[in-house]
Design a protein around this motif. Structure first.
Motif, PDB file in Angstrom:
ATOM      1  N   GLY A   1     -13.444 -23.076  21.310  1.00  0.00           N
ATOM      2  CA  GLY A   1     -14.886 -22.891  21.375  1.00  0.00           C
ATOM      3  C   GLY A   1     -15.596 -23.757  20.366  1.00  0.00           C
ATOM      4  O   GLY A   1     -14.975 -24.345  19.483  1.00  0.00           O
TER       5      GLY A   1
ATOM      6  N   ASN B   1     -20.148 -21.862  22.727  1.00  0.00           N
ATOM      7  CA  ASN B   1     -19.504 -22.043  24.026  1.00  0.00           C
ATOM      8  C   ASN B   1     -18.016 -21.824  23.836  1.00  0.00           C
ATOM      9  O   ASN B   1     -17.453 -22.209  22.807  1.00  0.00           O
ATOM     10  CB  ASN B   1     -19.767 -23.453  24.564  1.00  0.00           C
ATOM     11  CG  ASN B   1     -21.236 -23.734  24.757  1.00  0.00           C
ATOM     12  OD1 ASN B   1     -21.966 -22.917  25.282  1.00  0.00           O
ATOM     13  ND2 ASN B   1     -21.676 -24.913  24.318  1.00  0.00           N
ATOM     14  N   TYR B   2     -17.373 -21.280  24.841  1.00  0.00           N
ATOM     15  CA  TYR B   2     -15.969 -20.936  24.724  1.00  0.00           C
ATOM     16  C   TYR B   2     -15.184 -21.428  25.932  1.00  0.00           C
ATOM     17  O   TYR B   2     -15.716 -21.517  27.046  1.00  0.00           O
ATOM     18  CB  TYR B   2     -15.786 -19.415  24.626  1.00  0.00           C
ATOM     19  CG  TYR B   2     -16.580 -18.783  23.524  1.00  0.00           C
ATOM     20  CD1 TYR B   2     -17.851 -18.258  23.768  1.00  0.00           C
ATOM     21  CD2 TYR B   2     -16.076 -18.712  22.231  1.00  0.00           C
ATOM     22  CE1 TYR B   2     -18.591 -17.686  22.753  1.00  0.00           C
ATOM     23  CE2 TYR B   2     -16.808 -18.143  21.213  1.00  0.00           C
ATOM     24  CZ  TYR B   2     -18.064 -17.626  21.477  1.00  0.00           C
ATOM     25  OH  TYR B   2     -18.794 -17.067  20.469  1.00  0.00           O
ATOM     26  N   THR B   3     -13.920 -21.683  25.706  1.00  0.00           N
ATOM     27  CA  THR B   3     -13.060 -21.933  26.832  1.00  0.00           C
ATOM     28  C   THR B   3     -12.831 -20.607  27.549  1.00  0.00           C
ATOM     29  O   THR B   3     -12.831 -19.535  26.937  1.00  0.00           O
ATOM     30  CB  THR B   3     -11.742 -22.577  26.354  1.00  0.00           C
ATOM     31  OG1 THR B   3     -11.023 -23.086  27.460  1.00  0.00           O
ATOM     32  CG2 THR B   3     -10.882 -21.563  25.626  1.00  0.00           C
ATOM     33  N   ASN B   4     -12.655 -20.672  28.852  1.00  0.00           N
ATOM     34  CA  ASN B   4     -12.651 -19.458  29.669  1.00  0.00           C
ATOM     35  C   ASN B   4     -11.592 -18.451  29.238  1.00  0.00           C
ATOM     36  O   ASN B   4     -11.803 -17.240  29.317  1.00  0.00           O
ATOM     37  CB  ASN B   4     -12.450 -19.825  31.139  1.00  0.00           C
ATOM     38  CG  ASN B   4     -13.703 -20.398  31.768  1.00  0.00           C
ATOM     39  OD1 ASN B   4     -14.806 -20.188  31.277  1.00  0.00           O
ATOM     40  ND2 ASN B   4     -13.531 -21.141  32.851  1.00  0.00           N
ATOM     41  N   SER B   5     -10.466 -18.940  28.781  1.00  0.00           N
ATOM     42  CA  SER B   5      -9.361 -18.028  28.500  1.00  0.00           C
ATOM     43  C   SER B   5      -9.611 -17.130  27.301  1.00  0.00           C
ATOM     44  O   SER B   5      -8.906 -16.138  27.123  1.00  0.00           O
ATOM     45  CB  SER B   5      -8.075 -18.834  28.284  1.00  0.00           C
ATOM     46  OG  SER B   5      -8.214 -19.693  27.168  1.00  0.00           O
TER      47      SER B   5
ATOM     48  N   LYS C   1     -13.109 -16.383  26.060  1.00  0.00           N
ATOM     49  CA  LYS C   1     -14.524 -16.087  25.838  1.00  0.00           C
ATOM     50  C   LYS C   1     -14.838 -14.612  25.721  1.00  0.00           C
ATOM     51  O   LYS C   1     -15.891 -14.240  25.179  1.00  0.00           O
ATOM     52  CB  LYS C   1     -15.381 -16.746  26.917  1.00  0.00           C
ATOM     53  CG  LYS C   1     -15.130 -16.227  28.323  1.00  0.00           C
ATOM     54  CD  LYS C   1     -16.036 -16.978  29.292  1.00  0.00           C
ATOM     55  CE  LYS C   1     -15.817 -16.527  30.711  1.00  0.00           C
ATOM     56  NZ  LYS C   1     -16.706 -17.261  31.644  1.00  0.00           N
ATOM     57  N   ASP C   2     -13.974 -13.749  26.212  1.00  0.00           N
ATOM     58  CA  ASP C   2     -14.259 -12.317  26.106  1.00  0.00           C
ATOM     59  C   ASP C   2     -13.794 -11.733  24.782  1.00  0.00           C
ATOM     60  O   ASP C   2     -14.148 -10.595  24.448  1.00  0.00           O
ATOM     61  CB  ASP C   2     -13.589 -11.560  27.254  1.00  0.00           C
ATOM     62  CG  ASP C   2     -14.182 -11.916  28.596  1.00  0.00           C
ATOM     63  OD1 ASP C   2     -13.447 -11.834  29.601  1.00  0.00           O
ATOM     64  OD2 ASP C   2     -15.369 -12.279  28.639  1.00  0.00           O
TER      65      ASP C   2
END
Length: 126
Positions: free
Chosen positions: A49, A59-63, A65-66
């Motif tokens: 991120g 912003n984060y990479t999808n894996s 981001k939560d």
């Protein structure tokens, strides 16, 4: 010359949380986007991120981001990476890096980051 130093890593149990700090010295981070990256030996470095220089937009990479949260405190010249619900696969060497070129409300993990910290180890194990 901007210098970055990561801290806050260590051994954490699965499901736990930690906060990594990236402290800058030499120059202000105010005008830099900052990225967080991680690397496991033998594997390619992965960007997790970044946070913009203006507005502190992350912003984060999808894996991740939560579970990952990046924030910055310009008064302390510090950027943070908070990780919750740690998984064994989150274990890696974590680096922060400063991008002096991408300004304003943008950041990207694909930028050429100008300065890098030496990194800190995060181990997730019971």
């Amino acid at each position: 010359q901007l210098q970055l130093a990561e801290s806050g890593g260590g051994l954490v149990q699965p499901g736990g949380s930690l906060r990594l700090s990236c402290v800058a010295s030499g120059l202000t981070l105010d005008y830099s986007a900052v990225g967080w990256f991680r690397q496991v030996p033998g594997q390619a470095r992965e960007g997790v991120g970044c946070i913009t220089s203006e507005g502190g937009i992350a912003n984060y990479t999808n894996s991740v981001k939560d579970r990952f949260t990046i924030s910055r405190d310009d008064a302390k010249n510090t950027v943070y990476l908070q990780i919750v619900s740690l998984k064994p696969e989150d274990g890696a060497f974590y680096y922060c890096a400063a991008d002096l070129t991408t300004l304003g409300v943008r950041c990207t993990l694909m930028a050429k980051y100008d300065y890098w910290g030496e990194g800190g180890q995060v181990t997730v194990s019971s």
